[in-house]
Design a protein around this motif. Structure first.
Motif: not given
Length: 142
Positions: A41-57
């Protein structure tokens, strides 16, 4: 439906906070997953966030897309991650569902100036395909 089940689990877990600690391997995996989400989150890493956060959240009224845009905005606005601190950790694990309670301090800078935020966190993790993902959290900032 999965999030509703998880939220019902949270309510039940809050009344059972005196649970046995998870095994060391599960605890370590959850700590790693939690830190990965905050760091991404704090690094603005959208690729990692897509992997770590489910689509329906949802977290604090925002969906995954909004959270990713906020993270990217933080970095584009000059925000920089320095480090995280978690204290007073409590874990409740039941099968493939875990709730983490903690106090946190996020050390960041904005335009070179320290910009720390702190408070209490309640985070839900669900294990899917042998990975802990983070479908929900709530933060009470100080």
């Amino acid at each position: 439906m999965r999030i509703l089940s998880a939220l019902l689990f949270i309510a039940a877990a809050q009344s059972a906070r005196a649970q046995a600690a998870p095994d060391p391997a599960t605890r370590a995996a959850l700590i790693t997953a939690r830190e990965a989400v905050w760091r991404a989150y704090f690094q603005g890493d959208s690729v990692a966030l897509v992997q770590l956060l489910p689509e329906k959240m949802t977290a604090m009224g925002r969906d995954r897309g909004q959270i990713i845009r906020e993270a990217q905005g933080f970095v584009k606005g000059g925000g920089r991650f320095v480090r995280m601190e978690f204290t007073n950790d409590e874990f409740f694990v039941n099968g493939n569902t875990a709730i983490l309670w903690s106090h946190y301090v996020a050390h960041t800078t904005n335009a070179g100036r320290p910009n720390d935020m702190s408070g209490r966190a309640i985070e839900l993790f669900v294990k899917e395909n042998d990975r802990w993902i983070n479908p929900h959290w709530h933060l009470d900032e100080k």
